[in-house]
Design an enzyme around this catalytic site. Structure first.
Site, PDB file in Angstrom:
ATOM      1  CD  GLU A 111       6.930  11.169  14.103  1.00 55.90           C
ATOM      2  OE1 GLU A 111       7.430   9.577  14.423  1.00 55.90           O
ATOM      3  OE2 GLU A 111       6.312  10.714  14.475  1.00 55.90           O
ATOM      4  CE  LYS A 309       7.302   3.139   1.434  1.00 57.93           C
ATOM      5  NZ  LYS A 309       6.681   2.326   1.377  1.00 57.93           N
ATOM      6  CB  CYS A 421      -6.997 -22.398 -14.059  1.00 54.35           C
ATOM      7  SG  CYS A 421      -7.132 -23.651 -14.258  1.00 54.35           S
TER       8      CYS A 421
END
Length: 665
Positions: A111, A309, A421
């Protein structure tokens, strides 16, 4: 014919014409004739308000105002899809399917993947009951009044539909309608919308449904969900949905091999630009619903489906400056600040550079001309440098050595890509980020409190951690910038209401590194309370299903910190949920404690979900696949051959549902 009969006849006729026009794309009357009939019905309904029907075609124009969209739990979770970008990734997926099912006889449904906003619509007795956005997959916003204005969404069904079911689809804005909307805005001297996808998504949250009705939205349906559906395959489900009155795109095709899948992809990669709406890929699903059940799900996605994709759009632009962001965990992310450029329907000004290794690998420098892509069509990323345009005097990028916010020297642990950090309690973005995470929708979901307000509260010295929220008073909040009396009241009420949020979401909200939503649920279910979890050893945590050493060490480190323990004691004292509430109606025993079960096949007395719930209610664990840790396989008809073979190889005992019922008494 009496008045009511005439009204009902007109409603039925207009619904059929709507279906012919919007779903079949085969109108049988002119627009003028349709408008005349609609006007006749409107006049009859106005004269006879006693025959009002909220499902009448005249009600499609909207008008209801929704101030707050209710959050609704999905009865069936809306999963994400795993993405693939190459033939090799698809072939690897196919191998996993063959292994999982123990057969290479698999048929697929292909699809198109529509680029819009996902929706789940529930029908009961053939009538639209509610429509809910995807949200986080577990819960979404109810947008029923807005969805009812979309003419391709049937209000009443026809044919042999089940008593109750959900249908999933995508709300999209066709390109022609989008262009028309923008032209009107430009002519009125207003700013046009950026792209169809965001406009469609934003339309669903408009408070005035009559404004939604004016937008040319469309709804493309792609999947039935329910406990006793009258179909055996995905493709059959699409055909049935079409017969019941839904708009199901005709592009879907059956494929019997990977070659046929690849041919479908190749065709649409070229022809997608001829479609009336945007598509960014192809969704491939195992067609047989029983095989889908056998394959099951990972924590985030179905194993039986994958999205391919299409290649992302790429543009080139100038990189002006590299800056550094500090996340709530202390992780430093380098950001490329770019010359603004159009990409995939939006203007891109910034892109992630990920970490120091990525900068070194690409040799990215300030002043470079760079190629930018949308990774997965969502997050822009720099994929290469145009070295032909580099200034010969440019210097290599030197990665920052100190935190850009609190100036503490950065650390990079062995085996980790990112710098951190270490100033956990004193670095403002970390502290603010943790509080923002705590109040976020998937966590404590505190109404009336957003990210900007958290920053305001922190900078004003009113809070230094998320426990401080519970000591806030209305009179402290009112003087803040943009904070009216009512807003302050809503904020305090929202904080109070968060004390009812269940333990698994509280655990996620605490912001323990590597403990996402799924891991938080597993830990909450296993340990039942924060005290049990806090006292767990590293080895005990590793023994919990799907908890690895990295997560376990992070949990141990979190509870070893005295400040974290103090925060938790404070949250307990304020009434925040720190243990799982047992459902009073659930009969719970520990008969299956310490035992792991895998459920496979089709059952007579229970659905698979009911069996899994019974296992967990009696202290057992449900495994997704058979391993050496599995104690029993509860087998129904058509048990997957791969699971049967694996169970026999490992000597795992196979029991019937009757034997299982005996076990739990």
């Amino acid at each position: 014919m009496d008045i009511l009969q005439k009204i009902n006849a007109l409603r039925e006729e207009l619904n059929q014409h709507n279906y012919n026009y919007y779903v079949l794309d085969a109108p049988t009357i002119s627009d003028l004739e349709f408008d005349m009939k609609l006007k006749e019905l409107q006049e009859l309904e106005a004269k006879h308000p006693e025959y009002f029907d909220e499902d009448s075609p005249t009600q499609r124009v909207g008008g209801a105002i929704t101030k707050n969209f209710n959050t609704v739990q999905h009865e069936y979770r809306m999963y994400s899809l795993d993405n693939s970008y190459s033939k090799e990734e698809l072939l690897e997926w196919e191998k996993r399917l063959h292994r999982g099912l123990g057969t290479d006889k698999i048929e697929y449904t292909c699809e198109l993947k529509y680029d819009g906003a996902s929706i789940s619509i529930t029908y009961e007795n053939g009538r639209l009951l509610r429509a809910v956005t995807r949200g986080d997959g577990f819960q979404g916003d109810e947008v029923t009044t807005n969805i009812k204005t979309i003419k391709t969404v049937p209000i009443k069904l026809k044919g042999d539909y089940p008593e109750k079911f959900e249908i999933r689809g995508e709300i999209i804005l066709p390109l022609e309608g989008f262009a028309r909307m923008n032209q009107e805005l430009i002519e009125a001297g207003e700013t046009p919308y950026a792209n169809p996808r965001n406009t469609a998504s934003g339309s669903l949250k408009l408070q005035d449904s009559s404004l939604v009705a004016k937008r040319p939205l469309d709804c493309l349906l792609y999947s039935l969900v329910g406990s006793s559906l009258p179909v055996k395959t995905q493709f059959e489900g699409l055909e049935k949905a079409r017969q019941w009155g839904f708009k199901v795109p005709k592009e879907a095709r059956l494929a019997k091999s990977m070659d046929e899948i690849l041919a479908f992809i190749e065709y649409w990669d070229t022809h997608r630009h001829d479609l009336p709406y945007e598509t960014d890929g192809v969704v491939i699903k195992v067609n047989d619903l029983h095989q889908q059940e056998e394959l099951g799900y990972t924590a985030k996605a179905p194993r039986w489906a994958i999205a391919y994709k299409f290649k992302a759009e790429r543009v080139s632009t100038r990189l002006h400056k590299i800056t550094y962001q500090v996340g709530r965990t202390g992780a430093i992310t380098p950001v490329a600040n770019l010359e603004p450029v159009q990409l995939g329907g939006t203007v891109v000004k910034r892109a992630s550079l990920h970490n120091a290794d990525q900068i070194e690998k690409l040799d990215v420098r300030e002043g470079d001309e760079v190629f930018v892509e949308k990774g997965g069509e969502i997050i822009p990323k720099i994929i290469a440098v145009d070295f032909t345009k580099r200034d010969p005097e440019s210097m290599p990028t030197v990665y920052v050595t100190h935190c850009p916010e609190c100036f503490t020297e950065l650390e990079r642990k062995e085996g980790e890509a990112q710098h951190y950090c270490p100033n956990y309690y004193g670095c403002p973005p970390q502290v603010i980020g943790r509080i923002q995470h705590y109040i976020s929708r998937k966590a404590m979901d505190i109404e009336g409190l957003g990210g900007e307000t958290v920053t305001l509260l922190y900078n004003s010295g009113l809070i230094k951690n998320y426990a401080d929220l519970y000591e806030l008073k209305k009179e402290q909040v009112v003087p803040l910038e943009r904070m009216a009396d009512k807003s302050a009241e809503n904020l305090i009420n929202g904080i109070e209401a968060s004390k009812q949020i269940p333990f698994e979401r509280v655990l996620y909200a605490l912001g323990i590194r590597y403990v996402g939503e799924t891991v938080a649920k597993k830990l909450a279910k296993h340990y039942k309370s924060i005290n049990n979890l806090a006292n767990a050893t590293l080895m005990e945590l590793i023994m919990v299903d799907e908890i690895g050493e990295r997560i376990a060490q992070s949990v141990v480190d979190f509870f070893a910190d005295a400040e974290n323990r103090t925060l938790i004691e404070r949250l307990k004292a304020y009434g925040v949920q720190m243990e799982i509430k047992q459902d009073a109606n659930t009969s719970v025993s520990d008969k299956l404690a310490g035992q792991t079960f895998v459920v496979s096949g089709v059952f007579e007395k229970f659905s698979r979900d009911e069996l899994k719930k019974a296992i967990e209610d009696n202290g057992g664990k449900v495994g997704s696949s058979i391993s050496s840790k599995t104690h029993y396989v509860v087998a129904g008809d058509n048990m997957g051959p791969a699971k049967l073979e694996k169970a026999q190889q490992l000597g795992v005992k196979i029991i019937s549902e009757d034997e299982f019922v005996e076990m739990i008494g």
